[in-house]
Design an enzyme around this catalytic site. Structure first.
Site: not given
Ligand code: UD1
Ligand code: CA
Length: 477
Positions: A12, A17, A77, A369
């Site tokens: 979600a 970035r 979400q 052609y």
């Molecule tokens: C997360 C982990 C981190 C891990 C890393 C690996 C957490 C808090 N941290 O960090 O420990 O090392 O992944 O890549 O989980 N997403 C949702 N809804 C939200 C937030 C996120 O669906 O409200 C999804 C994002 O789209 C993504 C995934 O969850 O696909 C991970 O979220 P992201 O924000 O990328 O987490 P990281 O900071 O990478």
């Protein structure tokens, strides 16, 4: 069976970035979306239910899911509340017990094998949670793994919330977890957003489970490449290059020669056979199949093409075409949808072919052609021939028989038929059918205006040489 009841894919996030109007998980590597790679690996484990949490770009992501993984259920979400919040939503209405795999939608290199091993380790060990970890030379941005003396997981600390000492830890959280559903449900409601981002972190359930005396075990993957996530376009290109190498290595081990694997891009959907040879700068995409002994490239693009055994396609751009056995295409040919070249046929430089069949051994060697045509066997289409298939309103068909000789610079104005063994005179505009065994001549008879150059272009080089030729008594002066 992997013994997996649920798989939850978190997808979600906004992917800020990426700086893109396309949702992050819909960006592609090796011809498949990031989400497509993840769902394809997940589906190999045959979980009973797949739930995908969608948010940013909801409509297009849901439409994509319906297309590539119809049995996956999207969960909406509305606002980003963190990975813990996304998981809470995905867990609504699940069964009271079972096994659940949770992972992110932006890790295209994760293999089904690694997921399977993780689920197996979890089920065999009977743990409350099992977390896939990796040792990363640059752990920046990842959650850090805190182990106890026994090697069990105590907690996952996010980079932003980690102390200096904790940041030194190189073992990171991959974001791939297997949970005992009952245990997860017992703590998921206790998550709090007391962290630097004010979000509910799924990672915090680890410490909550530990507090209850449950066992949480980290499984270290030997290869951190698999867990790499895509957050920006630099990582997208890195993942694409890694996947390109994986795909090319696979095909080389299957008996395909790559002259330069670093400039050859093969989609994950493409099928190659033994002794195919691919020259540099080629890209093979979509539903493309290349049979044994075929030679592709250099600098050739094949999208949704079938290339049969021993054919050679060089320096060409082809979509939706079929190239028969030993046929030779290019350099610089453009084959479009419905181009169907029989065995031993030949298509040369600056030839475009669309929705047409070219019979066995027939040739369109130069500058032509061919559209909406059927061409028989052993026929030669002379240089510069144009199949005029479009009258401005409709497309029309041209039929050319076997062993026909179409003279250079013929225009075949469709609908028109040229019978078996017939000829057309070079430079003809053919508007009427040419019966078998005849020659169609449709051009002005030539007339020469003698002395024209001397009269109309006096004093030029042309006039000068004409005059001296005349004096020497050369013919045609
Ligand atoms: C997360 C982990 C981190 C891990 C890393 C690996 C957490 C808090 N941290 O960090 O420990 O090392 O992944 O890549 O989980 N997403 C949702 N809804 C939200 C937030 C996120 O669906 O409200 C999804 C994002 O789209 C993504 C995934 O969850 O696909 C991970 O979220 P992201 O924000 O990328 O987490 P990281 O900071 O990478
Ligand atoms: Ca991420």
């Amino acid at each position: 069976m992997s013994g997996l009841d649920y798989a939850i894919v978190l997808a979600a996030g906004e992917g800020t970035r990426m700086k893109s109007t396309t949702p992050k998980v819909l960006h592609s590597v090796a011809g498949r979306t990031l989400l497509g790679h993840v769902l394809s690996a997940v589906e190999e484990l045959s979980p009973k239910n797949i739930r995908v949490v969608v948010g940013s770009g909801r409509e297009s992501v849901e439409a994509h899911i319906a297309q590539i993984s119809p049995k996956s259920q999207p969960i909406f979400q509305e606002r980003r509340g963190g990975t813990g919040h996304a998981t809470q939503l995905a867990l609504e209405g699940v069964a009271a017990s079972g096994t659940v795999l949770i992972l992110a939608g932006d890790t295209p290199l994760l293999s089904a094998d690694s997921l399977r091993q993780l689920v197996k380790a979890h089920n065999d060990g009977g743990f409350a949670a099992t977390v896939l970890t990796a040792e990363h030379p640059d752990p920046t941005g990842y959650g850090r793994i805190i182990r106890d003396d026994r090697g069990d997981l105590i907690a996952i600390i996010e980079e932003r919330d980690a102390s200096e000492v904790e940041r030194e830890i190189e073992e990171i959280n991959s974001g791939v977890y297997v949970f005992d559903l009952k245990k997860l449900l017992s703590v998921i409601g206790e998550l709090q957003n007391k962290n630097s981002q004010g979000e509910l972190y799924l990672t915090d359930v680890i410490a909550l489970l530990r507090k209850k005396g449950d066992r949480v075990v980290p499984i270290l993957t030997p290869d951190f490449i698999e867990i790499l996530g895509v957050n920006d376009r630099v990582q997208l290109a890195e993942c694409a290059a890694l996947m390109r190498d994986q795909i090319n290595d696979h095909w080389m081990r299957q008996g395909v020669t790559f002259i330069d694997p670093t400039t050859t891009w093969i989609d994950s959907s493409v099928e190659l056979s033994v002794d195919v040879l691919i020259h540099p700068g080629s890209a093979l995409a979509g539903d493309t199949k290349v049979a044994t002994g075929a030679v592709i490239g250099p600098r050739t693009t094949l999208i949704d093409c079938t290339i049969e055994a021993g054919a050679h396609v060089k320096e060409s751009y082809c979509t939706g075409a079929k190239v028969g056995q030993r046929a030779v295409v290019g350099p610089f040919a453009h084959l479009r949808a419905g181009a169907d070249l029989a065995s031993d046929s030949r298509v040369g430089a600056y030839v475009e072919i669309k929705n047409s069949t070219l019979g066995e051994g027939s040739k369109v060697p130069h500058l032509s052609y061919v559209g909406d045509a059927t061409i028989g066997v052993g026929t030669n289409i002379g240089a510069g021939t144009i199949f005029a298939n479009y009258d401005g309103l409709e497309k029309h068909q041209t039929t050319i028989g076997d062993h026909v000789r179409i003279g250079s610079d013929t225009i075949l104005i469709a609908p028109v038929t040229v019978g078996d063994g017939a000829y057309t005179a070079a430079g003809s505009a053919i508007t009427e059918d040419v019966p078998s065994g005849s020659i169609g001549v449709a051009r002005e008879k030539q007339r020469n205006v003698l002395g024209w150059v001397l009269r109309k272009r006096p004093g030029t080089k042309s006039a000068e040489v004409s005059e001296s030729s005349a004096k020497k008594g050369k013919p045609n002066s």
